[in-house]
Write a protein that holds these residues in place. Sequence first.
Motif: not given
Length: 191
Positions: A80-85, A103-109, A168-169
């Motif tokens: 799991x990769x978390x973030x949107x940048x 692979x899963x990419x999770x982004x809150x927006x 996530x920065x």
Amino acid sequence: MAIVKKTGLQVSFRERMESIDKENNRFVVRTSRGSYTARTVLLSMGRRGTPRKLEVPGEECAKVTYRLIDPAQYRGQAVLVVGGGDSALEAAISLSEEKGTDVILSYRSAAFSRVKQKNRMLLDQQQNAGRLRVLLNSNVRSIDEKLVVIEHDGIPQRYRNDAVIVCAGGLLPTPLLQKIGIQFDTKFGTA
């Protein structure tokens, strides 16, 4: 390390700076392990700062990291990769190129707003080829040894998982730096 040998520089690893105070024309640097006195202090913090945390149950698991170093080490795993940048997209893309990696990419927006067009295009290619899943409008709710719970469009879902990479920065130690007299001038732009 050649400079360390040549100069006799002493380096303290795994030690976090907590404060700097001026006392009698000297600086007292307090850390997680003690304190040091110096005439001069050079701050070399890099760009990342302290990684921004998800603050969810299980984040302290050893399988959670805050940057991707070698995609090959995750070959054949559920990641799991978390973030949107750009960092998150680049990590997800690199991982999806490893054989057998889920692979899963999770982004809150709802959309990626500030990423390079090249990364957006490569992500779309990998997603269309079935090499990764993108979950927009999603939030990680918990992490445990063999799975993660991600709330996607308001519905909690469980996914098999071997590793979590949070992109996530970082959080800069702004209050600490301001306390020692460093001033900040925030600029906002379109670049």
